[in-house]
Every structure is written in structure tokens, then in C-alpha cells.
Design a protein around this motif. Structure first.
Motif, PDB file in Angstrom:
ATOM      1  N   THR A 179       7.819  51.655  25.371  1.00 19.45           N
ATOM      2  CA  THR A 179       8.346  51.363  26.728  1.00 19.45           C
ATOM      3  C   THR A 179       9.646  50.233  26.723  1.00 19.45           C
ATOM      4  O   THR A 179      10.680  50.350  27.472  1.00 19.45           O
ATOM      5  CB  THR A 179       7.222  50.236  27.368  1.00 19.45           C
ATOM      6  N   GLN A 180       9.712  49.399  25.881  1.00 21.04           N
ATOM      7  CA  GLN A 180      10.700  48.408  25.657  1.00 21.04           C
ATOM      8  C   GLN A 180      12.047  49.204  25.338  1.00 21.04           C
ATOM      9  O   GLN A 180      13.194  49.146  25.638  1.00 21.04           O
ATOM     10  CB  GLN A 180      10.890  47.286  24.749  1.00 21.04           C
ATOM     11  N   ALA A 181      11.903  50.289  24.247  1.00 25.07           N
ATOM     12  CA  ALA A 181      12.976  50.986  23.694  1.00 25.07           C
ATOM     13  C   ALA A 181      13.529  51.887  24.802  1.00 25.07           C
ATOM     14  O   ALA A 181      14.607  52.064  25.236  1.00 25.07           O
ATOM     15  CB  ALA A 181      12.472  51.923  22.640  1.00 25.07           C
ATOM     16  N   ALA A 182      12.702  52.420  25.718  1.00 26.54           N
ATOM     17  CA  ALA A 182      12.929  53.372  26.709  1.00 26.54           C
ATOM     18  C   ALA A 182      13.634  52.297  27.996  1.00 26.54           C
ATOM     19  O   ALA A 182      14.902  52.790  28.385  1.00 26.54           O
ATOM     20  CB  ALA A 182      11.983  53.894  27.594  1.00 26.54           C
ATOM     21  N   LYS A 183      13.344  51.158  28.255  1.00 23.00           N
ATOM     22  CA  LYS A 183      13.841  50.243  29.274  1.00 23.00           C
ATOM     23  C   LYS A 183      15.322  49.868  28.505  1.00 23.00           C
ATOM     24  O   LYS A 183      16.526  50.102  29.234  1.00 23.00           O
ATOM     25  CB  LYS A 183      13.350  48.977  29.333  1.00 23.00           C
ATOM     26  N   ASP A 184      15.519  49.603  27.115  1.00 24.25           N
ATOM     27  CA  ASP A 184      16.912  49.385  26.619  1.00 24.25           C
ATOM     28  C   ASP A 184      17.899  50.575  26.623  1.00 24.25           C
ATOM     29  O   ASP A 184      18.995  50.207  27.117  1.00 24.25           O
ATOM     30  CB  ASP A 184      16.476  49.089  25.355  1.00 24.25           C
ATOM     31  N   ALA A 185      17.077  51.583  26.611  1.00 22.67           N
ATOM     32  CA  ALA A 185      18.166  52.950  26.699  1.00 22.67           C
ATOM     33  C   ALA A 185      18.417  53.140  28.147  1.00 22.67           C
ATOM     34  O   ALA A 185      19.681  53.318  28.475  1.00 22.67           O
ATOM     35  CB  ALA A 185      17.466  54.113  26.296  1.00 22.67           C
ATOM     36  N   GLY A 186      17.455  52.918  28.906  1.00 23.43           N
ATOM     37  CA  GLY A 186      18.139  53.238  30.412  1.00 23.43           C
ATOM     38  C   GLY A 186      19.047  51.997  30.952  1.00 23.43           C
ATOM     39  O   GLY A 186      19.887  52.328  31.569  1.00 23.43           O
TER      40      GLY A 186
END
Length: 104
Positions: A64-71
Motif C-alpha cells: 500500500t505504501q509503495a503504491a501511494k508513493d508511486a501515485g
């Protein structure tokens, strides 16, 4: 930026937490009425479910954190360079359209 929707991961996590709570409840009830072997078995079961639930939750938080960072990175890039974002979107659309057209 992203909408939160309920998915299978949320349902699975809720089921895991419910199973953990049920097992811990059984463990607490068993302390006064069962033999040492039964208490030890319930305790080891609860510990195993707790470890699995923590592992799933930790892994899910990292994703989830990786997806938020990428977004966030994509969002800031497109805000800084909007025409690059339009060009990339157009190129991706053309590639996907060509792939779909070639399959027919």
C-alpha cells in the motif's frame, strides 16, 4: 487522489482478524476449565494465527505504501510537466490500440 474501495484483501484481513479474536477468546475461556495440554494447543494455535495475520498486515502495508508513493510521484510529475503527461498518455493509448487491433 485514489478512491478506497472494499476488495478481497479487506475481506480476507477482516476474516483473519475475526479468526484471531475467536481463537484468543477460546484461549481465555480455556484457562480455567481445560487441561494443560488443551490450553497449550489453544495457545499455539493463537500464536500461529497471530503471526500469520501480522505477516499479512505488514506485507499489505508495504504494498500500500509503495503504491501511494508511486501515485504521489506520478501526480507530482504530471503537475510539473503536464504536456509530458499528455504525450505519455497518448503514446500508451496508441500502443494499446495497436496491440488490440493486431489481435483481431
Amino acid at each position: 487522489m485514489f478512491n478506497r474501495t472494499t476488495n478481497n484483501d479487506d475481506i480476507d484481513m477482516n476474516q483473519d482478524v475475526t479468526a484471531l479474536a475467536d481463537t484468543l477468546d477460546d484461549l481465555l475461556k480455556s484457562y480455567g476449565s481445560k487441561t494443560k495440554d488443551e490450553v497449550d494447543a489453544a495457545r499455539s494455535k493463537a500464536e500461529g494465527i497471530l503471526k500469520e495475520t501480522r505477516a499479512k498486515l505488514h506485507g499489505r502495508n508495504r504494498v500500500t505504501q509503495a503504491a501511494k508513493d508511486a501515485g504521489d510521484h506520478v501526480d507530482s510529475y504530471v503537475r510539473d510537466k503536464p504536456w509530458h503527461g499528455v504525450g505519455i498518455g497518448t503514446a500508451v493509448g496508441i500502443v494499446i490500440g495497436a496491440l488490440l487491433a493486431s489481435r483481431r
